[in-house]
Write a protein that holds these residues in place. Structure first.
Motif, mmCIF file in Angstrom:
data_model
loop_
_atom_site.group_PDB
_atom_site.id
_atom_site.type_symbol
_atom_site.label_atom_id
_atom_site.label_comp_id
_atom_site.label_asym_id
_atom_site.label_seq_id
_atom_site.Cartn_x
_atom_site.Cartn_y
_atom_site.Cartn_z
ATOM 1 N N LEU A 54 -6.756 20.219 -16.945
ATOM 2 C CA LEU A 54 -5.967 19.030 -16.606
ATOM 3 C C LEU A 54 -4.540 19.508 -16.353
ATOM 4 N N ASP A 55 -3.867 18.898 -15.425
ATOM 5 C CA ASP A 55 -2.495 19.284 -15.102
ATOM 6 C C ASP A 55 -1.604 19.116 -16.336
ATOM 7 N N PRO A 56 -1.024 20.209 -16.852
ATOM 8 C CA PRO A 56 -0.168 20.112 -18.037
ATOM 9 C C PRO A 56 1.040 19.203 -17.825
ATOM 10 N N ALA A 57 1.565 19.154 -16.613
ATOM 11 C CA ALA A 57 2.706 18.273 -16.339
ATOM 12 C C ALA A 57 2.297 16.812 -16.491
ATOM 13 N N PHE A 58 1.093 16.484 -16.049
ATOM 14 C CA PHE A 58 0.590 15.115 -16.223
ATOM 15 C C PHE A 58 0.439 14.798 -17.707
ATOM 16 N N ALA A 59 -0.147 15.722 -18.463
ATOM 17 C CA ALA A 59 -0.331 15.509 -19.902
ATOM 18 C C ALA A 59 1.015 15.302 -20.591
ATOM 19 N N GLU A 60 2.018 16.071 -20.167
ATOM 20 C CA GLU A 60 3.343 15.927 -20.756
ATOM 21 C C GLU A 60 3.947 14.565 -20.422
ATOM 22 N N LYS A 61 3.811 14.128 -19.184
ATOM 23 C CA LYS A 61 4.325 12.805 -18.793
ATOM 24 C C LYS A 61 3.655 11.707 -19.610
ATOM 25 N N LEU A 62 2.345 11.816 -19.768
ATOM 26 C CA LEU A 62 1.613 10.816 -20.545
ATOM 27 C C LEU A 62 2.092 10.800 -21.993
ATOM 28 N N LEU A 63 2.217 11.983 -22.588
ATOM 29 C CA LEU A 63 2.657 12.045 -23.976
ATOM 30 C C LEU A 63 4.087 11.531 -24.118
ATOM 31 N N ASN A 64 4.961 11.864 -23.176
ATOM 32 C CA ASN A 64 6.336 11.349 -23.240
ATOM 33 C C ASN A 64 6.355 9.827 -23.176
ATOM 34 N N PHE A 65 5.486 9.252 -22.353
ATOM 35 C CA PHE A 65 5.384 7.792 -22.261
ATOM 36 C C PHE A 65 4.945 7.210 -23.609
ATOM 37 N N ILE A 66 3.949 7.829 -24.225
ATOM 38 C CA ILE A 66 3.449 7.372 -25.526
ATOM 39 C C ILE A 66 4.527 7.532 -26.593
ATOM 40 N N ILE A 67 5.195 8.681 -26.609
ATOM 41 C CA ILE A 67 6.245 8.928 -27.596
ATOM 42 C C ILE A 67 7.355 7.895 -27.473
ATOM 43 N N ALA A 68 7.751 7.574 -26.254
ATOM 44 C CA ALA A 68 8.801 6.568 -26.059
ATOM 45 C C ALA A 68 8.393 5.225 -26.663
ATOM 46 N N GLU A 69 7.136 4.862 -26.497
ATOM 47 C CA GLU A 69 6.641 3.605 -27.069
ATOM 48 C C GLU A 69 6.616 3.678 -28.593
ATOM 49 N N VAL A 70 6.214 4.809 -29.139
ATOM 50 C CA VAL A 70 6.198 4.985 -30.593
ATOM 51 C C VAL A 70 7.618 4.860 -31.154
ATOM 52 N N ILE A 71 8.578 5.522 -30.510
ATOM 53 C CA ILE A 71 9.961 5.443 -30.977
ATOM 54 C C ILE A 71 10.469 4.005 -30.923
ATOM 55 N N ARG A 72 10.117 3.299 -29.863
ATOM 56 C CA ARG A 72 10.507 1.889 -29.752
ATOM 57 C C ARG A 72 9.940 1.093 -30.928
ATOM 58 N N HIS A 73 8.671 1.344 -31.261
ATOM 59 C CA HIS A 73 8.065 0.664 -32.418
ATOM 60 C C HIS A 73 8.807 1.028 -33.699
ATOM 61 N N HIS A 74 9.111 2.312 -33.868
ATOM 62 C CA HIS A 74 9.790 2.758 -35.090
ATOM 63 C C HIS A 74 11.177 2.128 -35.201
ATOM 64 N N GLU A 75 11.864 1.999 -34.075
ATOM 65 C CA GLU A 75 13.178 1.351 -34.096
ATOM 66 C C GLU A 75 13.050 -0.120 -34.485
ATOM 67 N N GLN A 76 12.019 -0.782 -33.982
ATOM 68 C CA GLN A 76 11.795 -2.188 -34.353
ATOM 69 C C GLN A 76 11.504 -2.311 -35.839
ATOM 70 N N ILE A 77 10.677 -1.427 -36.349
ATOM 71 C CA ILE A 77 10.335 -1.456 -37.773
ATOM 72 C C ILE A 77 11.583 -1.198 -38.610
ATOM 73 N N ALA A 78 12.373 -0.202 -38.224
ATOM 74 C CA ALA A 78 13.586 0.129 -38.975
ATOM 75 C C ALA A 78 14.587 -1.027 -38.925
ATOM 76 N N GLY A 79 14.581 -1.771 -37.833
ATOM 77 C CA GLY A 79 15.480 -2.913 -37.691
ATOM 78 C C GLY A 79 14.993 -4.165 -38.370
ATOM 79 N N GLY A 80 13.842 -4.104 -39.007
ATOM 80 C CA GLY A 80 13.315 -5.255 -39.715
ATOM 81 C C GLY A 80 12.186 -5.950 -38.992
#
Length: 110
Positions: free
Chosen positions: A78-104
């Motif tokens: 599988l194209d490693p660049a594609f895998a990296e883009k996908l993971l970066n997209f997922i990580i961004a969503e996870v961080i957004r969730h973590h920020e929401q949780i930290a904010g209450g």
């Protein structure tokens, strides 16, 4: 090109196309369910981080995960660049969730 110029596939081609599309639909469903499970785990991580005043993002972990996923992608042809883009997209969503949780937000999910 008009639709009258498009050749219609015979029954065997149509059957194979349907079978392949059914497989794709099943894989897509599995991907969605796997992502849901992943996000359940990351929500727990977010709560733990919030409870202990840890930052929502962990750049060192993210870099290790990206390197690991790139290698897995190479091994899977599988194209490693594609895998990296996908993971970066997922990580961004996870961080957004973590920020929401930290904010209450999300505290009601406990």
């Amino acid at each position: 090109m008009t639709s009258s110029n498009i050749q219609q596939p015979d029954d065997s081609v149509r059957a194979e196309l349907t079978a392949l599309r059914d497989s794709i639909d099943n894989i897509d469903a599995a991907v969605v369910h796997m992502l849901a499970e992943r996000f359940k785990c990351t929500q727990r991580v977010g709560r733990l981080k919030a409870d202990h005043q840890l930052p929502p993002a962990d750049p060192a972990r993210e870099a290790r995960q990206i390197a690991r996923l790139r290698e897995l992608a190479k091994d899977a042809k599988l194209d490693p660049a594609f895998a990296e883009k996908l993971l970066n997209f997922i990580i961004a969503e996870v961080i957004r969730h973590h920020e929401q949780i930290a904010g209450g937000a999300g505290q009601q999910d406990r």
